[in-house]
Design an enzyme around this catalytic site. Structure first.
Site, mmCIF file in Angstrom:
data_model
loop_
_atom_site.group_PDB
_atom_site.id
_atom_site.type_symbol
_atom_site.label_atom_id
_atom_site.label_comp_id
_atom_site.label_asym_id
_atom_site.label_seq_id
_atom_site.Cartn_x
_atom_site.Cartn_y
_atom_site.Cartn_z
ATOM 1 N N CYS A 2 0.882 -1.168 0.000
ATOM 2 C CA CYS A 2 0.000 0.000 0.000
ATOM 3 C C CYS A 2 0.924 1.222 0.000
ATOM 4 O O CYS A 2 2.131 1.100 0.154
ATOM 5 C CB CYS A 2 -0.848 0.038 1.261
ATOM 6 S SG CYS A 2 -1.849 -1.428 1.494
ATOM 7 N N ARG A 27 1.802 1.308 -5.950
ATOM 8 C CA ARG A 27 1.896 0.327 -4.860
ATOM 9 C C ARG A 27 0.534 -0.287 -4.524
ATOM 10 O O ARG A 27 0.453 -1.286 -3.802
ATOM 11 C CB ARG A 27 2.478 0.981 -3.610
ATOM 12 C CG ARG A 27 3.857 1.587 -3.764
ATOM 13 C CD ARG A 27 4.302 2.268 -2.487
ATOM 14 N NE ARG A 27 4.341 1.346 -1.379
ATOM 15 C CZ ARG A 27 5.368 0.534 -1.128
ATOM 16 N NH1 ARG A 27 6.420 0.552 -1.924
ATOM 17 N NH2 ARG A 27 5.359 -0.317 -0.125
ATOM 18 N N TRP A 76 -3.777 -1.583 -1.194
ATOM 19 C CA TRP A 76 -3.783 -2.850 -1.936
ATOM 20 C C TRP A 76 -4.290 -3.858 -0.916
ATOM 21 O O TRP A 76 -3.544 -4.298 -0.050
ATOM 22 C CB TRP A 76 -2.378 -3.199 -2.421
ATOM 23 C CG TRP A 76 -2.354 -4.459 -3.239
ATOM 24 C CD1 TRP A 76 -2.048 -5.721 -2.812
ATOM 25 C CD2 TRP A 76 -2.676 -4.595 -4.620
ATOM 26 N NE1 TRP A 76 -2.159 -6.624 -3.824
ATOM 27 C CE2 TRP A 76 -2.541 -5.968 -4.956
ATOM 28 C CE3 TRP A 76 -3.063 -3.717 -5.603
ATOM 29 C CZ2 TRP A 76 -2.788 -6.456 -6.242
ATOM 30 C CZ3 TRP A 76 -3.305 -4.202 -6.886
ATOM 31 C CH2 TRP A 76 -3.177 -5.544 -7.182
ATOM 32 N N ASN A 102 0.657 -0.211 6.163
ATOM 33 C CA ASN A 102 0.999 -1.041 4.999
ATOM 34 C C ASN A 102 1.577 -2.331 5.550
ATOM 35 O O ASN A 102 2.538 -2.313 6.295
ATOM 36 C CB ASN A 102 2.048 -0.305 4.136
ATOM 37 C CG ASN A 102 2.562 -1.196 2.999
ATOM 38 O OD1 ASN A 102 1.894 -2.154 2.617
ATOM 39 N ND2 ASN A 102 3.741 -0.889 2.499
ATOM 40 N N GLY A 103 0.962 -3.469 5.223
ATOM 41 C CA GLY A 103 1.504 -4.743 5.700
ATOM 42 C C GLY A 103 0.379 -5.677 6.124
ATOM 43 O O GLY A 103 -0.780 -5.477 5.774
ATOM 44 N N GLU A 491 5.937 -21.077 -20.551
ATOM 45 C CA GLU A 491 5.947 -19.732 -19.943
ATOM 46 C C GLU A 491 7.136 -18.921 -20.454
ATOM 47 O O GLU A 491 7.006 -17.742 -20.783
ATOM 48 C CB GLU A 491 5.975 -19.860 -18.423
ATOM 49 C CG GLU A 491 6.121 -18.566 -17.645
ATOM 50 C CD GLU A 491 5.030 -17.539 -17.914
ATOM 51 O OE1 GLU A 491 4.003 -17.901 -18.545
ATOM 52 O OE2 GLU A 491 5.213 -16.366 -17.537
ATOM 53 N N LYS A 495 6.839 -15.313 -22.411
ATOM 54 C CA LYS A 495 7.547 -14.107 -21.959
ATOM 55 C C LYS A 495 8.300 -13.474 -23.116
ATOM 56 O O LYS A 495 8.236 -12.272 -23.342
ATOM 57 C CB LYS A 495 8.516 -14.445 -20.823
ATOM 58 C CG LYS A 495 7.841 -14.749 -19.507
ATOM 59 C CD LYS A 495 7.378 -13.514 -18.764
ATOM 60 C CE LYS A 495 5.939 -13.207 -18.730
ATOM 61 N NZ LYS A 495 4.846 -14.057 -18.749
ATOM 62 N N GLU A 498 5.843 -11.975 -25.847
ATOM 63 C CA GLU A 498 4.976 -10.827 -25.534
ATOM 64 C C GLU A 498 5.751 -9.543 -25.280
ATOM 65 O O GLU A 498 5.180 -8.460 -25.369
ATOM 66 C CB GLU A 498 4.037 -11.132 -24.374
ATOM 67 C CG GLU A 498 4.664 -11.343 -23.032
ATOM 68 C CD GLU A 498 3.591 -11.561 -21.955
ATOM 69 O OE1 GLU A 498 2.489 -11.019 -22.071
ATOM 70 O OE2 GLU A 498 3.867 -12.288 -21.003
ATOM 71 N N HIS A 514 8.720 -35.462 -32.964
ATOM 72 C CA HIS A 514 7.435 -35.570 -33.681
ATOM 73 C C HIS A 514 7.167 -34.348 -34.544
ATOM 74 O O HIS A 514 6.029 -33.932 -34.701
ATOM 75 C CB HIS A 514 6.304 -35.772 -32.660
ATOM 76 C CG HIS A 514 6.473 -37.001 -31.844
ATOM 77 N ND1 HIS A 514 6.253 -38.276 -32.320
ATOM 78 C CD2 HIS A 514 6.929 -37.157 -30.576
ATOM 79 C CE1 HIS A 514 6.530 -39.164 -31.385
ATOM 80 N NE2 HIS A 514 6.925 -38.521 -30.317
ATOM 81 N N LYS A 613 -2.893 -5.263 -19.344
ATOM 82 C CA LYS A 613 -2.551 -6.011 -18.123
ATOM 83 C C LYS A 613 -3.685 -6.953 -17.737
ATOM 84 O O LYS A 613 -3.460 -8.042 -17.225
ATOM 85 C CB LYS A 613 -2.267 -5.043 -16.962
ATOM 86 C CG LYS A 613 -1.826 -5.747 -15.682
ATOM 87 C CD LYS A 613 -0.586 -6.591 -15.901
ATOM 88 C CE LYS A 613 -0.231 -7.444 -14.702
ATOM 89 N NZ LYS A 613 0.822 -8.449 -15.002
HETATM 90 C C1 AGP Z 1 1.143 -12.991 -19.129
HETATM 91 O O1 AGP Z 1 2.421 -12.397 -19.078
HETATM 92 C C2 AGP Z 1 0.117 -12.102 -19.787
HETATM 93 N N1 AGP Z 1 0.095 -10.830 -19.170
HETATM 94 C C3 AGP Z 1 -1.224 -12.786 -19.924
HETATM 95 O O2 AGP Z 1 -1.045 -14.013 -20.579
HETATM 96 C C4 AGP Z 1 -1.980 -13.053 -18.600
HETATM 97 O O3 AGP Z 1 -1.333 -14.066 -17.882
HETATM 98 C C5 AGP Z 1 -3.405 -13.519 -18.951
HETATM 99 O O4 AGP Z 1 -4.052 -12.476 -19.640
HETATM 100 C C6 AGP Z 1 -4.218 -13.907 -17.716
HETATM 101 O O5 AGP Z 1 -4.382 -12.790 -16.879
HETATM 102 P P1 AGP Z 1 -4.924 -13.017 -15.380
HETATM 103 O O6 AGP Z 1 -3.917 -13.881 -14.689
HETATM 104 O O7 AGP Z 1 -5.024 -11.652 -14.807
HETATM 105 O O8 AGP Z 1 -6.248 -13.713 -15.484
#
Ligand code: AGP
Length: 618
Positions: A2, A27, A76, A102-103, A491, A495, A498, A514, A613
């Site tokens: 927070c 934060r 938060w 905060n905590g 994953e 990374k 994206e 395969h 996001k």
């Molecule tokens: C991952 O780096 C991306 N930002 C994206 O794949 C994300 O994981 C996905 O949109 C799911 O989001 P969420 O975990 O908020 O549901």
């Protein structure tokens, strides 16, 4: 996390506190509040929503903005959903004391019960309101000043805190304390004014002289006097160190890192610790998760567990499948929420669904939850945002305590999701006898080492950066892993895709033959997770197959590995741990690698093109 912003001095406090909160919104931003003291009265304004929502309210009544003393908070949520009454600041029962915090106070429930027996009542669900009433009770029973009351009260508190406390009866002073959450004190000229904040960004333009409290320290700030710093545990005096700050505002918000993503990669040791704090009790050799205990029969008697998620959260779900089936022997399926919601899946009341989401707002995941509920399934959420739509839609759940994740590319959310899933798998395995006591104990012991191992692992940053420089111009990459590290390969590829816009694919290492092996030539970098667990020899064979086709091999190996080192073009060593826990470590170099490649390609690391996001649309 927070944000705290406070001021005491000769200026109008309101603009300083409010602008300070805006600089701290990175934060946490689910609710906010401010207390203003005009010399006679305290005005408390607080609301769900962002600081701009708070401003809209205070702008309606001038007296809410008057005075030279103010304390503000942007939240938060960790305890109590984001709403007006749970927002900070919180008053004590008498209305004389006010706090921002905060905590997490771990033993707040025990303290609350004791205070209730002493006649206290509570308006909110927060641990913070408990703390301010504990301070009030100590002040009353000991007949002491605020500073002493705070010190005595905190010796009874377990958890993490950065607090700022004000007593209306002593309006020329503010008390500040810290354990596990940062707090900075800005010192004005001749001690005529003081600023208190979670970092220096709210006061950098007013003063570059700052005192950063250390853990288990508190400060009594009195206008016109030097700040007095004391040790909480024994009230002994400490000589405060006043630093002259040399960093920029922007650097502070990112904690001195160039990007939020890098900051969040480095926050993972703390995020994982905060996520298992109060849940994984190594001394008692137990895992305490009320949301699982309250629904244990549903999990243990389920026909299967269906994990639904998107993107990185889906990759965490895949790790969860391997964990739960391996440790608890309960059948698990993992589904893309975006597919699950449309394919008319067979779901019954004998199924348990685990929905994983950092934001708690992903439209596909939310829709899949509603579908599963409509078919009678019990739905359990793993979210990072308290009070988010998914957290409210699910029947029960557990929060990751990663703190706000600002970078679009998910990093600390991924490892804290795996942490929660590991705790669930261990708890279920212990409960149904699939996991022996020795195995359970060993996993808890090894899990408790992970944060420190990641701290150490993050020191390989320069080495990873040198590898990134070699492969930053690649146009296609392959990521390979087996077992628990197959999801990590997926994953790692995501990374890279994206944030650097380089095409990459993750595959189970055994799948190479395969088809994908046709892709391999001297231009193809292949990132292989080859830790010395599981099917290590098989992965070594895969590496040799690649080598014989001139592929470039970057291998993630267990510290001390020599066999892969002799054949790979580059190796990145990770500490040794149980096979099931390796994803928490093998992920880190892949996060750093994608970060450095993206930076070298001058990409917008924190806000990559075309991405958001939280994907709240279908
Ligand atoms: C991952 O780096 C991306 N930002 C994206 O794949 C994300 O994981 C996905 O949109 C799911 O989001 P969420 O975990 O908020 O549901």
């Amino acid at each position: 996390m927070c944000g705290i912003s406070a001021y005491i001095g000769h200026r109008e406090a309101y603009p300083i506190v409010i602008n300070g909160l805006k600089r701290l919104e990175y934060r946490g931003y689910d609710s906010s509040g401010i207390m203003m003291y005009d010399g006679e009265k305290m005005y408390l304004t607080k609301t769900k929503g962002k600081v701009s929502d708070l401003e809209f309210i205070t702008n309606q009544e001038e007296e809410r903005k008057a005075g030279n003393i103010g304390m503000g908070h942007t939240r938060w949520a960790t305890h109590g959903v984001p709403n007006d009454v749970n927002s900070h600041p919180h008053y004590s029962q008498s209305g004389e004391l006010v706090i921002v915090h905060n905590g997490i106070i771990e033993n707040y429930d025990t303290i609350k019960k004791e205070l209730i027996t002493r006649g206290y009542t509570f308006k909110s669900d927060t641990d913070t309101e408990v703390l301010i009433n504990l301070i009030e009770e100590v002040k009353k029973t000991e007949g002491c000043k605020l500073g002493k009351a705070v010190q005595l009260a905190l010796t009874n508190v377990v958890g993490a805190y950065a607090i700022t406390v004000f007593d209306k009866a002593k309006p020329n002073e503010i008390v500040v304390a810290r354990l596990g959450s940062p707090i900075a004190i800005g010192v004005g000229e001749d001690n005529k004014e003081f600023f208190v904040a979670s970092d220096a960004s709210p006061f950098l333009e007013y003063t570059k002289n700052a005192i950063y409290l250390e853990d288990e320290e508190m400060a009594i700030i009195k206008l016109g006097k030097e700040v007095r710093v004391r040790k909480i545990k024994d009230d002994s005096l400490v000589d405060p160190i006043i630093q002259e700050l040399q960093i920029s505002l922007e650097q502070i918000e990112k904690g001195g890192y160039d990007h939020f993503m890098l900051k969040e990669i480095h926050e993972q040791p703390k995020a994982i610790t905060d996520t298992f704090r109060g849940r994984m009790l190594a001394e008692e050799n137990m895992i305490k998760m009320g949301s699982i205990e309250d629904n244990l029969d549903k999990f243990l008697n389920a026909d299967r567990i269906i994990i639904i998620a998107c993107g990185t959260s889906w990759h965490a779900g895949l790790v969860g499948e391997y964990l739960i089936e391996d440790m608890a022997r309960i059948p698990v399926e993992v589904e893309y929420a975006s597919e699950f919601r449309y394919r008319n899946p067979i779901v019954t009341s004998k199924d348990v669904v685990i929905a994983i989401s950092q934001s708690g707002e992903t439209a596909d995941t939310l829709a899949a939850i509603k579908l599963a509920k409509s078919k009678g399934a019990f739905v359990y959420g793993v979210c990072n945002v308290v009070g988010s739509s998914i957290a409210r839609e699910t029947h029960s759940g557990a929060y990751t305590h990663a703190g706000p994740e600002i970078g679009v590319a998910s990093t600390k959310a991924f490892t804290t999701q795996i942490t929660v899933l590991t705790l669930i798998a261990l708890k279920l395995g212990k409960a149904n006898g699939s996991l022996s006591d020795d195995s359970f104990k060993n996993y808890i012991q090894k899990m408790s080492l992970i944060p420190k191992q990641i701290e150490k692992l993050l020191e390989i940053d320069e080495h990873v950066k040198s590898i990134a420089a070699v492969y930053k111009d690649a146009t296609n990459c392959l990521y390979l892993g087996r077992g628990f590290n197959f999801p990590v390969a997926l994953e790692g590829a995501l990374k890279l895709k994206e944030i650097s816009y380089i095409h990459a694919e993750g595959y189970p290492a055994a799948e190479m033959k395969h088809g994908p092996i046709a892709l391999i030539d001297e231009n193809m970098p292949i990132f292989v997770i080859a830790t010395n667990k599981g099917h290590y020899e098989k992965v070594v064979s895969n590496i040799q197959e690649i080598k014989s086709r001139a592929g470039k091999i970057i291998a993630i190996v267990t510290e001390g590995d020599t066999q892969v080192r002799d054949i790979a073009d580059h190796v990145i060593e990770v500490p040794d741990t149980e096979e099931a826990l390796t994803p928490l470590l093998t992920t880190i170099p892949l996060q750093l690698l994608s970060y450095h490649i993206a930076v070298m390609l001058n990409k917008n690391v924190d806000q990559p093109r075309n991405l958001a996001k939280s994907v709240t649309v279908e």
